[in-house]
Enzyme design. Structure first.
Site, PDB file in Angstrom:
ATOM      1  N   ASP A  39       0.843  -1.194   0.000  1.00 15.46           N
ATOM      2  CA  ASP A  39       0.000   0.000   0.000  1.00 15.46           C
ATOM      3  C   ASP A  39       0.877   1.242   0.000  1.00 15.46           C
ATOM      4  O   ASP A  39       2.096   1.161   0.090  1.00 15.46           O
ATOM      5  CB  ASP A  39      -0.907   0.000   1.241  1.00 15.46           C
ATOM      6  CG  ASP A  39      -0.099  -0.076   2.521  1.00 15.46           C
ATOM      7  OD1 ASP A  39       0.363   0.984   3.013  1.00 15.46           O
ATOM      8  OD2 ASP A  39       0.103  -1.197   3.045  1.00 15.46           O
TER       9      ASP A  39
ATOM     10  N   ASP B 260       0.585   3.632   2.416  1.00 15.72           N
ATOM     11  CA  ASP B 260       0.418   4.203   3.742  1.00 15.72           C
ATOM     12  C   ASP B 260      -0.721   5.218   3.703  1.00 15.72           C
ATOM     13  O   ASP B 260      -1.776   4.910   3.166  1.00 15.72           O
ATOM     14  CB  ASP B 260       1.742   4.802   4.245  1.00 15.72           C
ATOM     15  CG  ASP B 260       1.789   4.934   5.756  1.00 15.72           C
ATOM     16  OD1 ASP B 260       1.449   3.943   6.440  1.00 15.72           O
ATOM     17  OD2 ASP B 260       2.175   5.994   6.265  1.00 15.72           O
TER      18      ASP B 260
END
Length: 288
Positions: A208, A210
């Site tokens: 991802d 973040d």
């Protein structure tokens, strides 16, 4: 000496496919029980030991992982080269979900964990400017490329306490520091591996962006698991490609990992705590 590869698998990596003579075995340590039994076997004729960091079924949070027991258990099994695989968030556009990063630096922001095998009665200070093994890291990079993985050579990993994910402000602060990745488990694992004189490499699987990226929703467990599912096969392919690259013999480490304790012990022999010294039999027996 014989090379034995250890693998600590992070979130989603609870098994290691392709091991010959595979069996799960319990390992007792003076630091308590490891996260789980350890799966031992052979790959390309080379001994290998695999430990799921969070335990099968993911029973340990990042803060409750028994890091000292895990590293001690690997040392007791004869592991010489330890590869840590972990899921991470990215602070860089070009380190995209699904990519792998061979980490070479850390920023430790954890605060609830025991970070050393040593302490009162037997004090030691190991060098940690270069926290990963250059030889093992280079082999991991080559293995990733050979396995067709999109991989980045080098990155700075912020280790946060968790278990919550970052706020947007924290994410932006870490980006301003020049960090590349964020995760919850590299510390104190890497520090303990250095104290145990293990060659250690950190392979980060990006799941991802973040909390900083405006074009992507903030990280949540569902998105992490979705990306992890695709990464697990890649991680196992990397490990399978690694064994033939390293070879069966572990020579002297060019980075000095295998002699990290040569000048680290500070406490005079007559002043050492005998109980603590006894607990250090596997980790520091070479110098004690």
């Amino acid at each position: 000496m014989e090379r034995v590869i250890g693998v600590i698998g992070g979130s989603g990596v609870y098994q290691m496919e392709g091991l010959e003579e595979a069996r799960w075995q319990a390992v007792e340590t003076p630091w308590g029980a490891p996260s789980d039994e350890i799966l031992t076997g052979r790959v390309a004729g080379m001994r290998m030991a695999f430990l799921p960091r969070h335990g099968r079924g993911h029973v340990h949070s990042p803060s409750s992982v028994p890091y000292r027991a895990n590293i001690d258990a690997m040392k007791r099994l004869g592991v010489s080269d330890l590869v840590a695989v972990s899921a991470c968030g990215s602070f860089r556009e070009d380190m995209a979900p699904g990519d792998f990063v061979i980490v070479d630096q850390f920023i430790d922001r954890t605060y609830q964990r025991e970070k050393s095998f040593f302490g009162a009665g037997c004090v030691a200070h190991v060098a940690f400017a270069n926290p990963t093994c250059p030889t093992l890291s280079a082999a991991c990079l080559t293995a990733a490329l050979d396995a067709g993985i999109t991989v980045h050579d080098g990155g700075t990993y912020v280790a946060m306490e968790g278990p919550q994910f970052s706020t947007r402000a924290e994410s932006e602060m870490h980006r301003a520091w020049g960090a590349d990745l964020i995760g919850m488990t590299a510390m104190p694992e890497a520090k303990l591996a250095r104290e145990a004189e293990l060659c250690y490499a950190s392979v980060a699987m990006v799941t991802d962006y973040d909390a900083w990226h405006d074009g992507h929703e903030a990280v949540d467990v569902a998105s992490v698991i979705a990306t992890l599912t695709g990464n697990v096969g890649k991680a196992q392919a990397l490990i399978a490609a690694l064994a033939p690259l390293l070879g069966p013999e572990h020579g002297a480490c060019q980075g000095g990992c295998d002699h990290a304790l040569d000048h680290a012990l500070m406490t005079a022999p007559a002043k050492r705590d005998t109980d603590l010294v006894a607990k250090l039999d596997a980790v520091a027996g070479r110098v004690l």
